[in-house]
Design an enzyme around this catalytic site. Structure first.
Site, PDB file in Angstrom:
ATOM      1  N   GLY A   1      64.870  64.966 -30.732  1.00 50.15           N
ATOM      2  CA  GLY A   1      65.178  66.471 -30.574  1.00 50.15           C
ATOM      3  C   GLY A   1      66.447  66.455 -31.129  1.00 50.15           C
TER       4      GLY A   1
ATOM      5  N   GLN B   1      74.689  69.829 -32.618  1.00 49.01           N
ATOM      6  CA  GLN B   1      74.936  68.449 -32.798  1.00 49.01           C
ATOM      7  C   GLN B   1      75.094  68.342 -34.467  1.00 49.01           C
ATOM      8  OE1 GLN B   1      71.230  67.186 -30.427  1.00 49.01           O
ATOM      9  NE2 GLN B   1      72.451  65.641 -30.320  1.00 49.01           N
TER      10      GLN B   1
ATOM     11  N   CYS C   1      71.049  59.993 -26.403  1.00 44.85           N
ATOM     12  CA  CYS C   1      71.390  61.190 -27.267  1.00 44.85           C
ATOM     13  C   CYS C   1      71.726  60.947 -28.809  1.00 44.85           C
ATOM     14  CB  CYS C   1      72.485  61.893 -26.682  1.00 44.85           C
ATOM     15  SG  CYS C   1      73.146  63.622 -27.479  1.00 44.85           S
ATOM     16  N   LEU C   2      71.714  61.616 -29.661  1.00 48.41           N
ATOM     17  CA  LEU C   2      71.943  61.324 -31.106  1.00 48.41           C
ATOM     18  C   LEU C   2      73.499  61.399 -31.224  1.00 48.41           C
ATOM     19  CD1 LEU C   2      69.169  62.894 -33.128  1.00 48.41           C
ATOM     20  CD2 LEU C   2      69.477  60.459 -33.035  1.00 48.41           C
TER      21      LEU C   2
ATOM     22  N   HIS D   1      67.241  68.811 -22.173  1.00 49.40           N
ATOM     23  CA  HIS D   1      68.353  68.095 -22.692  1.00 49.40           C
ATOM     24  C   HIS D   1      68.897  68.783 -23.981  1.00 49.40           C
ATOM     25  CE1 HIS D   1      70.113  64.300 -24.475  1.00 49.40           C
ATOM     26  NE2 HIS D   1      70.278  65.199 -25.452  1.00 49.40           N
ATOM     27  N   GLU D   2      67.944  69.606 -24.684  1.00 49.76           N
ATOM     28  CA  GLU D   2      68.418  70.465 -25.987  1.00 49.76           C
ATOM     29  C   GLU D   2      68.836  71.774 -25.352  1.00 49.76           C
ATOM     30  OE1 GLU D   2      68.803  68.666 -28.524  1.00 49.76           O
ATOM     31  OE2 GLU D   2      67.570  67.128 -28.349  1.00 49.76           O
TER      32      GLU D   2
ATOM     33  N   HIS E   1      72.208  71.155 -24.236  1.00 48.16           N
ATOM     34  CA  HIS E   1      73.302  71.322 -25.434  1.00 48.16           C
ATOM     35  C   HIS E   1      73.720  72.776 -26.041  1.00 48.16           C
ATOM     36  CE1 HIS E   1      73.684  67.067 -27.049  1.00 48.16           C
ATOM     37  NE2 HIS E   1      72.316  66.891 -27.105  1.00 48.16           N
TER      38      HIS E   1
END
Ligand SMILES: [Zn+2]
Length: 165
Positions: free
Chosen positions: A46, A51, A91-92, A133-134, A137
């Site tokens: 994701g 991000q 997480c990226l 999660h997204e 963000h």
């Protein structure tokens, strides 16, 4: 299409709230394609637009399930969440951190697809985790703020390949 630079821990933009997309124009479509490419390059499941430094409510999710295209969510809004699951998450934007976190087991999310069509999606397990999660963000919240205290793990180069969202 292009790979965009992923904003990492310490970048203040990750704490900012994203704004609604008003029109899904060529610029947004290009952003979506770039986000998909960037997520795939780093083996993410994701990615939220913030991000890659864009404060717009755009999310991409790919669980790499056979025959299923990635999910593209514009202006997502969680209508309902049910149950709980305790999961390990990465997480990226935090390339070497993992932690345990409590996420909903099921979410119902309403959004626009890349063509502006309204979609209501019910996701469970990993999909529910990724959506939660997204959407966090987009609200300027990262997983380390919600992790179960004492579960933070700093991983080695080798483990970095674990799935991140
Ligand atoms: Zn993330």
């Amino acid at each position: 299409m292009a790979i965009r630079q992923i904003r990492e821990e310490g970048d203040e933009i990750l704490k900012k709230k994203s704004k609604d997309v008003e029109v899904i124009d060529e610029k947004i479509k290009e952003l979506i394609q770039d986000m998909l490419e960037t997520m795939h390059k780093y083996n993410g499941i994701g990615l939220a637009a913030v991000q890659v430094g864009i404060l717009k409510k755009v999310i991409v999710i790919d669980l790499y399930e056979e025959g299923k295209p990635p999910f593209i969510l514009v202006n997502p809004c969680i209508l309902k969440q049910e149950g709980e699951q305790t999961v390990e998450e990465g997480c990226l934007s935090f390339p070497n951190k993992f932690a345990k976190i409590v996420r909903p087991e099921r979410v119902t999310v309403k959004y626009l697809d890349e063509n502006g069509k309204e979609v209501t999606l019910e996701g469970k397990d990993l999909l529910a985790q990724a959506v939660a999660h997204e959407v966090d963000h987009l609200n300027g919240i990262t997983f380390v703020e919600k992790m179960i205290p004492g579960t933070l793990e700093i991983v080695t180069e080798e483990d970095k390949k674990k799935e991140k969202i």
